[in-house]
Scaffold this motif. Sequence first.
Motif, PDB file in Angstrom:
ATOM      1  N   VAL A 264       8.582   3.225   1.837  1.00 58.91           N
ATOM      2  CA  VAL A 264       7.514   3.335   2.842  1.00 58.91           C
ATOM      3  C   VAL A 264       8.085   3.855   4.158  1.00 58.91           C
ATOM      4  O   VAL A 264       9.071   3.325   4.678  1.00 58.91           O
ATOM      5  CB  VAL A 264       6.821   1.980   3.058  1.00 58.91           C
ATOM      6  CG1 VAL A 264       5.882   2.031   4.261  1.00 58.91           C
ATOM      7  CG2 VAL A 264       6.077   1.556   1.806  1.00 58.91           C
ATOM      8  N   SER A 265       7.462   4.903   4.694  1.00 60.67           N
ATOM      9  CA  SER A 265       7.911   5.471   5.966  1.00 60.67           C
ATOM     10  C   SER A 265       7.074   4.980   7.143  1.00 60.67           C
ATOM     11  O   SER A 265       7.546   4.961   8.277  1.00 60.67           O
ATOM     12  CB  SER A 265       7.868   6.997   5.917  1.00 60.67           C
ATOM     13  OG  SER A 265       6.530   7.440   5.734  1.00 60.67           O
TER      14      SER A 265
ATOM     15  N   THR B 272      -4.379  -1.905   4.116  1.00 68.65           N
ATOM     16  CA  THR B 272      -3.214  -1.353   4.794  1.00 68.65           C
ATOM     17  C   THR B 272      -2.782  -0.131   4.003  1.00 68.65           C
ATOM     18  O   THR B 272      -2.605  -0.196   2.787  1.00 68.65           O
ATOM     19  CB  THR B 272      -2.067  -2.375   4.891  1.00 68.65           C
ATOM     20  OG1 THR B 272      -2.541  -3.511   5.620  1.00 68.65           O
ATOM     21  CG2 THR B 272      -0.861  -1.784   5.596  1.00 68.65           C
ATOM     22  N   ARG B 273      -2.647   0.978   4.719  1.00 70.10           N
ATOM     23  CA  ARG B 273      -2.212   2.225   4.093  1.00 70.10           C
ATOM     24  C   ARG B 273      -0.734   2.421   4.397  1.00 70.10           C
ATOM     25  O   ARG B 273      -0.306   2.321   5.543  1.00 70.10           O
ATOM     26  CB  ARG B 273      -3.016   3.407   4.615  1.00 70.10           C
ATOM     27  CG  ARG B 273      -2.482   4.742   4.100  1.00 70.10           C
ATOM     28  CD  ARG B 273      -3.467   5.845   4.280  1.00 70.10           C
ATOM     29  NE  ARG B 273      -4.552   5.659   3.321  1.00 70.10           N
ATOM     30  CZ  ARG B 273      -5.685   6.355   3.353  1.00 70.10           C
ATOM     31  NH1 ARG B 273      -5.891   7.257   4.288  1.00 70.10           N
ATOM     32  NH2 ARG B 273      -6.624   6.150   2.445  1.00 70.10           N
ATOM     33  N   HIS B 274       0.017   2.700   3.345  1.00 68.55           N
ATOM     34  CA  HIS B 274       1.457   2.951   3.445  1.00 68.55           C
ATOM     35  C   HIS B 274       1.714   4.386   3.010  1.00 68.55           C
ATOM     36  O   HIS B 274       1.164   4.845   2.005  1.00 68.55           O
ATOM     37  CB  HIS B 274       2.233   2.000   2.535  1.00 68.55           C
ATOM     38  CG  HIS B 274       1.912   0.555   2.755  1.00 68.55           C
ATOM     39  ND1 HIS B 274       2.519  -0.198   3.724  1.00 68.55           N
ATOM     40  CD2 HIS B 274       1.034  -0.272   2.127  1.00 68.55           C
ATOM     41  CE1 HIS B 274       2.045  -1.427   3.687  1.00 68.55           C
ATOM     42  NE2 HIS B 274       1.141  -1.494   2.735  1.00 68.55           N
TER      43      HIS B 274
ATOM     44  N   TRP C 168       2.507  10.510  -0.493  1.00 64.25           N
ATOM     45  CA  TRP C 168       1.605   9.596  -1.176  1.00 64.25           C
ATOM     46  C   TRP C 168       1.069   8.597  -0.168  1.00 64.25           C
ATOM     47  O   TRP C 168       1.798   8.143   0.712  1.00 64.25           O
ATOM     48  CB  TRP C 168       2.345   8.849  -2.292  1.00 64.25           C
ATOM     49  CG  TRP C 168       2.705   9.741  -3.436  1.00 64.25           C
ATOM     50  CD1 TRP C 168       3.822  10.527  -3.552  1.00 64.25           C
ATOM     51  CD2 TRP C 168       1.941   9.968  -4.606  1.00 64.25           C
ATOM     52  NE1 TRP C 168       3.788  11.217  -4.732  1.00 64.25           N
ATOM     53  CE2 TRP C 168       2.640  10.888  -5.401  1.00 64.25           C
ATOM     54  CE3 TRP C 168       0.724   9.469  -5.067  1.00 64.25           C
ATOM     55  CZ2 TRP C 168       2.169  11.327  -6.629  1.00 64.25           C
ATOM     56  CZ3 TRP C 168       0.245   9.899  -6.291  1.00 64.25           C
ATOM     57  CH2 TRP C 168       0.967  10.820  -7.060  1.00 64.25           C
ATOM     58  N   GLU C 169      -0.205   8.257  -0.300  1.00 66.33           N
ATOM     59  CA  GLU C 169      -0.826   7.218   0.503  1.00 66.33           C
ATOM     60  C   GLU C 169      -1.143   6.066  -0.435  1.00 66.33           C
ATOM     61  O   GLU C 169      -1.909   6.223  -1.384  1.00 66.33           O
ATOM     62  CB  GLU C 169      -2.108   7.739   1.158  1.00 66.33           C
ATOM     63  CG  GLU C 169      -1.852   8.874   2.116  1.00 66.33           C
ATOM     64  CD  GLU C 169      -3.126   9.486   2.676  1.00 66.33           C
ATOM     65  OE1 GLU C 169      -4.232   9.193   2.169  1.00 66.33           O
ATOM     66  OE2 GLU C 169      -3.012  10.266   3.636  1.00 66.33           O
TER      67      GLU C 169
ATOM     68  N   LEU D 203      -6.399  -5.108  -5.296  1.00 72.22           N
ATOM     69  CA  LEU D 203      -6.477  -3.693  -5.671  1.00 72.22           C
ATOM     70  C   LEU D 203      -5.448  -2.904  -4.871  1.00 72.22           C
ATOM     71  O   LEU D 203      -5.379  -3.027  -3.644  1.00 72.22           O
ATOM     72  CB  LEU D 203      -7.875  -3.141  -5.403  1.00 72.22           C
ATOM     73  CG  LEU D 203      -8.101  -1.669  -5.733  1.00 72.22           C
ATOM     74  CD1 LEU D 203      -7.846  -1.386  -7.219  1.00 72.22           C
ATOM     75  CD2 LEU D 203      -9.522  -1.253  -5.349  1.00 72.22           C
ATOM     76  N   VAL D 204      -4.654  -2.100  -5.567  1.00 73.93           N
ATOM     77  CA  VAL D 204      -3.667  -1.224  -4.941  1.00 73.93           C
ATOM     78  C   VAL D 204      -3.783   0.133  -5.626  1.00 73.93           C
ATOM     79  O   VAL D 204      -3.686   0.224  -6.848  1.00 73.93           O
ATOM     80  CB  VAL D 204      -2.223  -1.765  -5.092  1.00 73.93           C
ATOM     81  CG1 VAL D 204      -1.226  -0.844  -4.410  1.00 73.93           C
ATOM     82  CG2 VAL D 204      -2.116  -3.187  -4.551  1.00 73.93           C
TER      83      VAL D 204
END
Length: 160
Positions: free
Chosen positions: A20-21, A89-91, A100-101, A112-113
């Motif tokens: 994750v950035s 939360t978006r990574h 990729w989100e 849910l992911v």
Amino acid sequence: MASEIERKFLIKSDAWTAAVSHSVRYRQGYLGQVESSSVRVRVSDTDAYLNIKSASLGIERLEYEYTIPLADAHEMLDQLCRRPLIEKTRHWVEHAGHRWEIDVFEGDNAGLVVAEIELESPDETFERPVWLGAEVSHEPRYYNVCLVDRPYSVWSEAER
């Protein structure tokens, strides 16, 4: 004309977390939905957007997004949007030249992911990360607008 080409996948492991950035928490709600489009308000800690997206099924849709005042967006979420609101939360994860989100849902959609990738063309190739599961791009129940009417918390085990 604005166009979005996006593919959506389930996640089969948490191996993505090491890459994750950046992460941002979102609250979003839908002002309305007609047969041809949905209208969404989305806020983060510092930004707010109004988004109009065509209601077509699949990986390619029309999408328009505009910055709006944060205070207006909060008021719309609190007073005008259908319930439940979408909380997630978006990574962001970079992998083999693509971003990729990864959306980790909370509230009524906790558990849910999903991972999304935006592409330049519908037939663009990309390397699948090891943590990527089944594609759900053509399954409406995974669309955020559908999660308002039928949250993940009410899905049967067979639907997951």
